[in-house]
Motif scaffolding. Sequence first.
Motif, PDB file in Angstrom:
ATOM      1  N   MET A   1       0.823  -1.190  -0.082  1.00 34.78           N
ATOM      2  CA  MET A   1       0.098   0.036  -0.084  1.00 34.78           C
ATOM      3  C   MET A   1       0.893   1.217   0.046  1.00 34.78           C
ATOM      4  SD  MET A   1      -3.025   1.278   2.768  1.00 34.78           S
ATOM      5  CE  MET A   1      -4.023  -0.213   2.168  1.00 34.78           C
ATOM      6  N   GLU A  10      -9.217   9.283   2.803  1.00 34.38           N
ATOM      7  CA  GLU A  10      -9.443   8.058   1.886  1.00 34.38           C
ATOM      8  C   GLU A  10     -10.833   8.788   1.174  1.00 34.38           C
ATOM      9  OE1 GLU A  10      -7.970   5.167   1.548  1.00 34.38           O
ATOM     10  OE2 GLU A  10      -6.325   6.275   2.459  1.00 34.38           O
ATOM     11  N   TRP A  11     -11.138   7.896   0.042  1.00 35.79           N
ATOM     12  CA  TRP A  11     -12.222   8.231  -0.930  1.00 35.79           C
ATOM     13  C   TRP A  11     -13.446   8.308  -0.286  1.00 35.79           C
ATOM     14  CZ3 TRP A  11     -15.782   4.635  -2.905  1.00 35.79           C
ATOM     15  CH2 TRP A  11     -16.810   4.808  -3.610  1.00 35.79           C
ATOM     16  N   ARG A 326      -8.239   3.498 -12.217  1.00 35.72           N
ATOM     17  CA  ARG A 326      -7.616   3.494 -11.084  1.00 35.72           C
ATOM     18  C   ARG A 326      -6.138   3.200 -11.369  1.00 35.72           C
ATOM     19  NH1 ARG A 326     -12.547   2.150  -9.264  1.00 35.72           N
ATOM     20  NH2 ARG A 326     -13.152   2.441  -7.211  1.00 35.72           N
ATOM     21  N   THR A 328      -1.737   3.315  -9.785  1.00 34.19           N
ATOM     22  CA  THR A 328      -0.956   3.451  -8.580  1.00 34.19           C
ATOM     23  C   THR A 328      -0.288   4.619  -8.945  1.00 34.19           C
ATOM     24  OG1 THR A 328       1.140   2.164  -9.289  1.00 34.19           O
ATOM     25  CG2 THR A 328      -0.608   1.182  -8.045  1.00 34.19           C
ATOM     26  N   GLU A 470      -7.235   5.716  -2.939  1.00 36.33           N
ATOM     27  CA  GLU A 470      -8.143   4.401  -2.479  1.00 36.33           C
ATOM     28  C   GLU A 470      -7.360   3.396  -2.410  1.00 36.33           C
ATOM     29  OE1 GLU A 470     -12.556   2.928  -4.197  1.00 36.33           O
ATOM     30  OE2 GLU A 470     -10.615   2.936  -5.417  1.00 36.33           O
ATOM     31  N   GLU A 471      -7.011   2.751  -1.178  1.00 37.54           N
ATOM     32  CA  GLU A 471      -6.334   1.603  -0.837  1.00 37.54           C
ATOM     33  C   GLU A 471      -5.271   1.362  -1.876  1.00 37.54           C
ATOM     34  OE1 GLU A 471      -9.559  -1.573  -1.299  1.00 37.54           O
ATOM     35  OE2 GLU A 471     -10.534  -0.893   0.315  1.00 37.54           O
ATOM     36  N   GLY A 472      -4.293   2.360  -1.806  1.00 34.85           N
ATOM     37  CA  GLY A 472      -3.093   2.299  -2.296  1.00 34.85           C
ATOM     38  C   GLY A 472      -3.164   2.659  -4.011  1.00 34.85           C
ATOM     39  N   ARG A 475      -7.769   7.006  -7.652  1.00 32.89           N
ATOM     40  CA  ARG A 475      -9.001   6.856  -8.277  1.00 32.89           C
ATOM     41  C   ARG A 475      -9.512   8.129  -9.224  1.00 32.89           C
ATOM     42  NH1 ARG A 475     -14.563   7.946  -7.038  1.00 32.89           N
ATOM     43  NH2 ARG A 475     -15.976   6.602  -7.670  1.00 32.89           N
TER      44      ARG A 475
END
Length: 518
Positions: A1, A10-11, A326, A328, A470-472, A475
């Motif tokens: 992450m 976070e989103w 999405r 990274t 969002e979780e690494g 988005r």
Amino acid sequence: MNNWGDGFPEWTELGQDSGLDPLGMQRPIEAIYQSLLPGISTITLRYRYYSFFSWVLKYYEDNIRNTDPAVFRVFQRRCETLFALICCRGEQELGIAGSDWAHRMLGEISGQTGAALVDFSVGADPDAEISLRYLRNKGGAFGGIYASQMLEMGLIIIPDQEQDNPIPICTERALPLAAAYDSELSSQARTFFETVEMGAVSISTLDMLQVMKPTSIRSYSDEHRLLKEILLGKSATPSTADVMRRSTLLMLLELADVREGILRGEDAKWYWYETSACDGDGAGRSGDSDVQQLWALYQACDLMRLAYEAILSAALTLLEAAPLRRMTLDVLVDELVGFIAPPDDLSWKDYVQQLLSKDEPAAARRHSAAMLDAIASGATADQVKASLLLIAALIDEASDLTALMGNALSAAEHFQSLKSEVRFLQSSNADNARSVIASMIRNRILKRHLWVASRKFRNQKAYTFLMEPEEGVLRYRDHFRVSPSSPRLDQALRFLKDIMLIDDGGVTSLGRAEMSAA
């Protein structure tokens, strides 16, 4: 992450606010151009409003004298709605507050006789349904547009709301202007205020009041003379604002006098930027060289903002096209750097010199145009390449503005500006070019946007994220429009036209007289 660092939420689906100034780079730019054209804004569209509102305030002070702001607001809004109807009757006037409403009201009685009435009392009512108001803003054109600029021009006083009389009043500077406007209307002044009290107006009365229109200023009248003197900062004891505005306006007149066709604000920005290194020769008068340098600094700051925002826009385009929208952060940065394809064996300084060796005069203008063209055509790779070329040109040309940047760009450190980015990039001269570009994109643009949006959410409850952690991964959320800022120059040119110093053919004889007298 991925480790985003402190402060990145976070989103969430909360809010739908659009992302204005997504990198927080506008404030230093605005501070520069606001100091150069005080008393004019991007939404003060016609200069005769300054006569009109001075006259309205003086009438209220002399004849109504009610200190209740609610009473004043109804009166002021009725004056504005009637003025809008006058201006939208017959020969159309541009830049009139409430013109959409006025055209709609006049359309409802189209073809009827001169006795037909238009009821404007509901449209003027600040508590009416929004769909019925001539302007959504309860403060109207005066409160929402002109009051702050008239204050800056020294025409009105706005008391604190806690004072016994919180109603704005004219200054000594505005009183002769109010009297001159009243004189231009003669007996029709009384007709106007009687109609305001009635809340309804006939077509024949609207025709009678056409003398009030912005284009009906009489040349060589007292009103015309006073408007010229106020706009051009002619005073026995001019303020700093008067001096700065006067310098910019005289520079516009001189530029309009030597250029073919209609001068636009965009033309002036580029001319002053590209000639600023000529010891002020581009300004036409040595006394304006400092002001021209400030305009050049404004343009350089705005171009740096545009280049950064163009790279952010390209990142959003890649995110939107990615699977599940999405990516990274690392992959996104790598793709953006890949568009530029810098060599692996050059330092940042050597790479910039390599880019500049291929450049010709007016490099910044050419790269800016190529960047905006690429955005419009959806050529994302070309968009990123042109942005980097523009940044390189700005870093090179910023050496002429070093001292000025230190004095003029004094905003808090959390505002990015030309000054902060030149400092960052020059401190990286010995570093690997690819690493510097990757760091710029990662930290100065992408993570910078997340930080700015986070502050806006925390401090203003405005949700302006264009992409979200969002979780690494990042988005995609929304896009935004990349465009040059509007530094009031077109409005200033409109004002010069309103008082007949320029027209579609260039500078008029009246304008040349002002230039000669300067």
